[in-house]
Design a protein around this motif. Structure first.
Motif, PDB file in Angstrom:
ATOM      1  N   GLN A   1       0.833  -1.196   0.000  1.00 45.50           N
ATOM      2  CA  GLN A   1       0.000   0.000   0.000  1.00 45.50           C
ATOM      3  C   GLN A   1       0.876   1.258   0.000  1.00 45.50           C
ATOM      4  O   GLN A   1       0.581   2.233  -0.700  1.00 45.50           O
ATOM      5  N   GLY A   2       1.950   1.226   0.754  1.00 42.89           N
ATOM      6  CA  GLY A   2       2.878   2.351   0.781  1.00 42.89           C
ATOM      7  C   GLY A   2       3.503   2.640  -0.572  1.00 42.89           C
ATOM      8  O   GLY A   2       3.847   3.787  -0.865  1.00 42.89           O
ATOM      9  N   ARG A   3       3.603   1.630  -1.380  1.00 44.76           N
ATOM     10  CA  ARG A   3       4.147   1.791  -2.744  1.00 44.76           C
ATOM     11  C   ARG A   3       3.053   2.096  -3.768  1.00 44.76           C
ATOM     12  O   ARG A   3       3.339   2.236  -4.958  1.00 44.76           O
ATOM     13  N   GLY A   4       1.807   2.170  -3.299  1.00 49.48           N
ATOM     14  CA  GLY A   4       0.695   2.478  -4.200  1.00 49.48           C
ATOM     15  C   GLY A   4       0.272   1.310  -5.069  1.00 49.48           C
ATOM     16  O   GLY A   4      -0.341   1.510  -6.118  1.00 49.48           O
ATOM     17  N   LEU A   5       0.578   0.091  -4.631  1.00 50.35           N
ATOM     18  CA  LEU A   5       0.281  -1.098  -5.438  1.00 50.35           C
ATOM     19  C   LEU A   5      -1.030  -1.774  -5.063  1.00 50.35           C
ATOM     20  O   LEU A   5      -1.626  -2.471  -5.896  1.00 50.35           O
ATOM     21  N   VAL A   6      -1.457  -1.604  -3.820  1.00 53.87           N
ATOM     22  CA  VAL A   6      -2.747  -2.133  -3.372  1.00 53.87           C
ATOM     23  C   VAL A   6      -3.423  -1.086  -2.500  1.00 53.87           C
ATOM     24  O   VAL A   6      -2.782  -0.142  -2.022  1.00 53.87           O
TER      25      VAL A   6
END
Length: 146
Positions: free
Chosen positions: A78-83
Motif C-alpha cells: 500500500q505504501g508503494r501504491g500497489l494495493v
C-alpha cells in the motif's frame, strides 16, 4: 553433496518439499528483486490483482502466514501504491485488498519473471509431470482434489 542423496532424509517427502520450496522461491526472489518484490509480497499482490477481493484474514489463512506478516506485506504494498484497502461488502468490519492500476501493471511484469524462474526450476519435468506435481501439492497444501 551427491553422497547425501542416498540418505533417508533425501527420500522424505516433507524434506523434499521444503528443499524444493527453498530452491524455487530463491530463484523467483532473485528475479523479483529488480521489481522490489519477493515471493511473499508477490503472493499478496497476485491475489489482490485477481478481483477476488480477499480480506487480510483470508490472505493469512490461504498463504499460511501469521496475520501480522500479512499486515506488514499489505502495508508495504500500500505504501508503494500497489494495493489499497477497501470496505468489504460482505463484512463491514473487514477490509478487502485490491490491486491498484500501478499494482496490476507491476503484477504483469512480476508474473513474467516468476514464470521464467519456474520454467527454469521445473525444466526437467514434462508438462504432464508439472500438472501431476501441482495436483499432488494441492492435495497436500489444501486437502483438496483438483
Amino acid at each position: 553433496m551427491d553422497r547425501l542423496l542416498t540418505s533417508d532424509l533425501a527420500a522424505d517427502p516433507a524434506f523434499l518439499l521444503a528443499r524444493a520450496r527453498a530452491v524455487t522461491s530463491g530463484a523467483a526472489n532473485v528475479r523479483l528483486a529488480a521489481l522490489g518484490l519477493k515471493v511473499r509480497s508477490l503472493s499478496v499482490l497476485w491475489l489482490a490483482g485477481q478481483d477476488l477481493g480477499p480480506s487480510q484474514r483470508e490472505l493469512s489463512e490461504f498463504l499460511g502466514l501469521d496475520p501480522s506478516q500479512v499486515v506488514a506485506l499489505v502495508d508495504e504494498l500500500q505504501g508503494r501504491g500497489l494495493v489499497e484497502r477497501q470496505p468489504d461488502e460482505r463484512d463491514r468490519r473487514s477490509r478487502i485488498i485490491v490491486a491498484t492500476v500501478d499494482g496490476r501493471r507491476l503484477l504483469k511484469r512480476a508474473l513474467a519473471e516468476v514464470r521464467a524462474a519456474g520454467d527454469a526450476s521445473f525444466a526437467r519435468l514434462t508438462d504432464e509431470q508439472r500438472k501431476t506435481l501441482a495436483e499432488l501439492l494441492l492435495k497436500v497444501a489444501f486437502d483438496r482434489e483438483p
